[in-house]
Scaffold this motif. Structure first.
Motif, short mmCIF file in Angstrom:
data_model
loop_
_atom_site.label_atom_id
_atom_site.label_comp_id
_atom_site.label_asym_id
_atom_site.label_seq_id
_atom_site.Cartn_x
_atom_site.Cartn_y
_atom_site.Cartn_z
N CYS A 1 0.83 -1.22 0.00
CA CYS A 1 0.00 0.00 0.00
C CYS A 1 0.86 1.26 0.00
O CYS A 1 0.34 2.37 0.12
CB CYS A 1 -0.92 0.01 1.21
SG CYS A 1 -2.17 -1.27 1.16
N GLY A 2 2.17 1.08 -0.10
CA GLY A 2 3.06 2.22 -0.17
C GLY A 2 3.39 2.87 1.15
O GLY A 2 3.84 4.02 1.18
N LEU A 3 3.19 2.17 2.26
CA LEU A 3 3.47 2.73 3.57
C LEU A 3 4.88 2.33 4.03
O LEU A 3 5.25 1.16 3.94
CB LEU A 3 2.43 2.27 4.59
CG LEU A 3 1.03 2.83 4.33
CD1 LEU A 3 -0.01 2.05 5.10
CD2 LEU A 3 0.99 4.30 4.69
N ALA A 4 5.62 3.30 4.52
CA ALA A 4 7.00 3.07 4.95
C ALA A 4 7.03 2.60 6.40
O ALA A 4 7.29 3.37 7.32
CB ALA A 4 7.81 4.35 4.76
N VAL A 5 6.74 1.32 6.59
CA VAL A 5 6.78 0.75 7.93
C VAL A 5 7.79 -0.38 7.96
O VAL A 5 7.95 -1.12 6.99
CB VAL A 5 5.39 0.23 8.39
CG1 VAL A 5 4.38 1.36 8.46
CG2 VAL A 5 4.89 -0.87 7.51
N HIS A 6 8.47 -0.46 9.08
CA HIS A 6 9.43 -1.56 9.27
C HIS A 6 8.68 -2.84 9.59
O HIS A 6 8.95 -3.90 9.03
CB HIS A 6 10.41 -1.19 10.39
CG HIS A 6 11.43 -2.23 10.65
ND1 HIS A 6 11.40 -3.01 11.77
CD2 HIS A 6 12.49 -2.65 9.93
CE1 HIS A 6 12.41 -3.86 11.74
NE2 HIS A 6 13.08 -3.67 10.63
N ARG A 7 7.71 -2.72 10.53
CA ARG A 7 6.91 -3.88 10.90
C ARG A 7 5.66 -3.43 11.65
O ARG A 7 5.63 -2.37 12.25
CB ARG A 7 7.74 -4.81 11.80
CG ARG A 7 7.11 -6.17 11.95
CD ARG A 7 8.07 -7.18 12.54
NE ARG A 7 7.73 -7.39 13.93
CZ ARG A 7 8.62 -7.51 14.91
NH1 ARG A 7 9.89 -7.42 14.67
NH2 ARG A 7 8.23 -7.73 16.14
N VAL A 8 4.63 -4.24 11.61
CA VAL A 8 3.41 -4.03 12.38
C VAL A 8 3.13 -5.32 13.14
O VAL A 8 3.34 -6.41 12.62
CB VAL A 8 2.22 -3.63 11.47
CG1 VAL A 8 1.90 -4.71 10.45
CG2 VAL A 8 0.98 -3.31 12.29
N GLU A 9 2.72 -5.19 14.39
CA GLU A 9 2.34 -6.34 15.21
C GLU A 9 0.97 -6.07 15.80
O GLU A 9 0.55 -4.93 15.94
CB GLU A 9 3.34 -6.57 16.35
CG GLU A 9 4.58 -7.34 15.97
CD GLU A 9 4.36 -8.82 15.68
OE1 GLU A 9 3.22 -9.31 15.77
OE2 GLU A 9 5.35 -9.48 15.36
N ARG A 10 0.28 -7.16 16.16
CA ARG A 10 -1.04 -7.06 16.75
C ARG A 10 -1.03 -7.77 18.10
O ARG A 10 -0.47 -8.85 18.24
CB ARG A 10 -2.06 -7.71 15.82
CG ARG A 10 -3.48 -7.70 16.37
CD ARG A 10 -4.44 -8.33 15.41
NE ARG A 10 -4.24 -9.77 15.34
CZ ARG A 10 -5.01 -10.59 14.64
NH1 ARG A 10 -6.02 -10.12 13.94
NH2 ARG A 10 -4.78 -11.89 14.62
N GLY A 11 -1.68 -7.15 19.07
CA GLY A 11 -1.83 -7.76 20.38
C GLY A 11 -3.27 -7.67 20.82
O GLY A 11 -4.09 -6.97 20.20
N THR A 12 -3.60 -8.35 21.89
CA THR A 12 -4.93 -8.29 22.47
C THR A 12 -4.83 -7.63 23.83
O THR A 12 -4.06 -8.08 24.68
CB THR A 12 -5.53 -9.71 22.63
OG1 THR A 12 -5.49 -10.38 21.39
CG2 THR A 12 -6.97 -9.63 23.12
N GLU A 13 -5.58 -6.54 24.01
CA GLU A 13 -5.60 -5.86 25.29
C GLU A 13 -6.83 -6.31 26.06
O GLU A 13 -7.95 -6.18 25.57
CB GLU A 13 -5.62 -4.33 25.10
CG GLU A 13 -5.58 -3.58 26.41
CD GLU A 13 -5.52 -2.09 26.20
OE1 GLU A 13 -4.57 -1.48 26.71
OE2 GLU A 13 -6.42 -1.54 25.52
N PHE A 14 -6.59 -6.84 27.26
CA PHE A 14 -7.67 -7.29 28.13
C PHE A 14 -7.89 -6.27 29.24
O PHE A 14 -6.92 -5.82 29.86
CB PHE A 14 -7.32 -8.64 28.77
CG PHE A 14 -7.17 -9.76 27.78
CD1 PHE A 14 -8.28 -10.45 27.33
CD2 PHE A 14 -5.92 -10.12 27.30
CE1 PHE A 14 -8.14 -11.50 26.42
CE2 PHE A 14 -5.77 -11.15 26.39
CZ PHE A 14 -6.89 -11.84 25.95
#
Length: 152
Positions: free
Chosen positions: A95-108
């Motif tokens: 998508c043309g976004l300059a990101v090194h990495r993305v992670e997902r977590g779950t907040e309880f």
């Protein structure tokens, strides 16, 4: 690190089932809510389009922590890159976004957390996940050590 609040991570049925498991273990804690939280590590010096990131991740830029309840974050085990992150990072690059990495977590969001050891067992799998006390600790997701020489 850029943080986005996401949608609910558990349906009402799954949330009830999780609370039933906690009660069966004798824990006095109750999970009031669970939602996705996205952590984005931008490329050095880059300023990715936050609106585009929010649209792709179906999230909103993280606001200050809401009052009430104790929070715990289940994230991929520190020092690893989750399969979700590999694919999501590829999509963001496409998508043309300059990101090194993305992670997902779950907040309880927990009510009356008294026996954390009992609760922790139900909130995460220690073989594949780490349980963090706050969002600031999630910066450790993106720390990488220096490669060591091959040893036999």
């Amino acid at each position: 690190m850029i943080v986005f609040d996401g949608q609910d991570a558990l349906s009402a049925f799954r949330l009830d089932r999780l609370n039933a498991r906690l009660a069966a273990r004798g824990a006095r804690a109750r999970v009031a809510a669970a939602r996705w939280v996205y952590f984005v590590d931008p490329m050095p010096g880059a300023h990715p389009d936050l609106a585009k990131l929010a649209d792709i991740l179906h999230g909103t830029p993280a606001a200050a922590a809401e009052p009430g309840g104790t929070r715990r974050l289940a994230v991929p085990r520190l020092g690893t890159i989750s399969p979700w992150a590999s694919k999501a990072t590829e999509i963001l690059h496409g998508c043309g976004l300059a990101v090194h990495r993305v992670e997902r977590g779950t907040e309880f969001v927990l009510e009356s957390l008294e026996d954390e050891a009992l609760v922790a067992h139900e909130l995460h799998d220690p073989m594949t996940q780490s349980l963090l006390r706050d969002r600031a600790s999630a910066a450790a997701l993106f720390r990488a050590g220096e490669p060591a020489p091959l040893a036999h």
